[in-house]
Design a protein around this motif. Structure first.
Motif: not given
Length: 536
Positions: A487-494
């Protein structure tokens, strides 16, 4: 004052006579009733004993069939997803299922540990799954047998009886079910030595009348007997598993006649055995005392009327106050509280009502809170994080949104099962729950997507630090119950800015940044910029 003295004088004059008459009459009645109730109690216990013997005989006969080699072979084939029984052997096994035991058999079936009907004498049943049935759940829970009354057109004329199929180590590996005729059970109970004046019957949890001694209306529902009486209450408590005693007394009405009786639960069959008699029969030996009872009743009635008039003068005012308060509570105003002058019972009643109102208020608050929490991860849900944004957005200069999405989560669900998938979500929620409070507000939006609102930080590039921390923690999740997961993760920052755009656009921007991070490789994050929307 004169009226009080008058009432006191009357009560003191007639009370000794009334008390002596009542005690004598009560003694005669009690002795008669106790004798009859003891007889009814013996009858109900006798019914319970016979029915237990019946169930034991059934179980013994069915357990012999579970030892058949073809039965064990079929169960093992199911566990190994193989099939070696040919058509002739399957036909032979169906015939063996139809063999009469000590009771006439209508049909039979073999069910595997997953609830699948492997073979049945009724071809349309094969392939069905019984996981949601009472029969399957009772057997899997470890019970040694199951007996269910099959209801057809508001009558009960057949029985479903099942026993577990066990391996050599005693572990349940399947279920053998037989459908039997009701006639032997009724004939079995007809052999009981029941008094002709007694009215005895057997009733299921759902109110189905399984057996009556006279067999005149076998199969009728118990609603025919209820009239807000203890039989109705007895069945409700039995059905809900809240029966206080396995045996006791019961009162009910049938066709205008009042009955008193004794009951005894039959755990083997999930039934209640009831032995009863008309109340008039119980009192047949004390009819001569009726005139005395009427006279006493008239005297008591007159005293009650007189005493009631006096008591009403004393009680009317506080009762009106309490009634007014409770009416407002029932109308929805749980902030109102009862109060009345004086001490004693009315104060206790007011205190009890107020305590109930406090509990209702507390339950209402807890219910309101539970509607904002995700049931699986116990993180705030979409509604809750929206409320946080409506309250805190743009209240501090440093604010940002992090959109998180798990990579490979659908593969885990497909390959390892949804239970492991849910465990992964719970592990991720544990990581998010450890983020600094009052700065980070994590939530679960939907599926494997999470949203974190970060506000009022002091360190430089704090949202990126949080993103890197989350990625590091997620990388550490490699095993669930000794099962390896990838499992891995993708993150978007605003980041928020002076334009103060609404929360929906901020969430959309963080989602676009998250989608961009997926193109950069696993376990990465990306910060939103105005050019990103054109690219996407």
């Amino acid at each position: 004052m004169k009226r009080k003295i008058w009432f006191t004088f009357i009560i003191m004059a007639i009370m000794p006579t009334l008390l002596i008459s009542y005690v004598m009459l009560q003694y005669v009645q009690t002795a008669t009733i106790d004798s009859k109730m003891e007889s009814l109690c013996r009858t109900s216990r006798m019914m319970e004993h016979r029915l237990t013997d019946y169930s034991n005989a059934l179980r013994s006969d069915l357990q012999k069939k579970t030892k058949l080699s073809l039965v064990m072979q079929l169960i093992h084939e199911s566990a190994e997803d193989t099939e070696s029984l040919d058509l002739q052997e399957r036909t032979q096994l169906r015939m063996r299922l139809l063999d009469d035991i000590s009771f006439p058999v209508i049909s039979g079936a073999i069910i595997d540990i997953k609830g699948n009907v492997l073979i049945s004498t009724i071809p349309s049943e094969e392939g069905m799954n019984l996981r949601k049935t009472e029969l399957y759940n009772e057997m899997i829970s470890g019970r040694e047998s199951y007996l269910g009354i099959v209801t057809i057109n508001e009558t009960s004329d057949i029985l479903d009886y099942a026993v577990p199929i066990k391996a050599e180590d005693g572990k349940t590996i399947g279920i053998l079910k037989q459908t039997l005729k009701m006639d032997p059970l009724q004939e079995y109970l007809d052999t009981l030595d029941i008094n002709d004046n007694d009215y005895s019957f057997l009733i299921k949890k759902n109110g189905m009348l399984v057996f009556q001694y006279n067999k005149a209306n076998s199969g009728m529902l118990y609603q025919d007997y209820r009239n807000k009486n203890t039989l109705d209450q007895l069945i409700k408590e039995f059905r809900s598993g809240q029966l206080k005693s396995e045996s006791g007394e019961v009162n009910f009405e049938k066709e205008g006649d009042k009955y008193v009786g004794s009951y005894k639960t039959v755990d083997k069959l999930g039934c209640i055995a009831v032995a009863s008699v008309k109340r008039d029969t119980v009192y047949s030996d004390i009819h001569k005392s009726k005139e005395i009872m009427v006279a006493i009743g008239l005297v008591v009635a007159l005293l009650a009327i007189s005493g009631g008039y006096y008591t009403s003068l004393v009680l009317t005012r506080p009762l009106k106050q309490i009634s007014s308060c409770t009416k407002k509570m029932t109308d929805g105003d749980l902030t109102i509280r009862c109060s009345c002058s004086g001490n004693g019972e009315f104060q206790e009643l007011c205190s009890g009502i107020n305590s109930l109102a406090d509990n209702l208020q507390k339950s209402e608050r807890e219910l309101r809170l539970s509607s904002r929490i995700d049931s699986l991860t116990h993180l705030p849900n979409r509604s809750a994080i929206y409320e946080v944004l409506d309250t805190l957005l743009y209240k501090n200069p440093n604010q940002a949104l992090l959109m998180l999405d798990l990579d490979g989560y659908s593969d885990i669900n497909e390959n390892l099962g949804y239970e492991i998938g849910e465990r992964v979500l719970m592990e991720v929620s544990d990581v998010l729950r450890l983020l600094p409070q009052h700065i980070c507000y994590p939530s679960r939006l939907i599926g494997d997507t999470f949203l974190i609102f970060i506000t009022n930080w002091t360190s430089a590039k704090y949202p990126e630090q949080i993103a890197e921390r989350i990625i590091k923690e997620i990388e550490g999740i490699r095993f669930i119950d000794e099962i390896h997961i990838d499992i891995s993760i993708s993150i978007g920052i605003e980041y928020t800015n002076v334009e103060k755009i609404d929360k929906k656009k901020l969430i959309k921007h963080s989602s676009l940044a998250m989608q961009k991070s997926k193109t950069l490789g696993t376990n990465s994050y990306f910060i939103y910029n105005p050019y990103l929307q054109r690219e996407m």
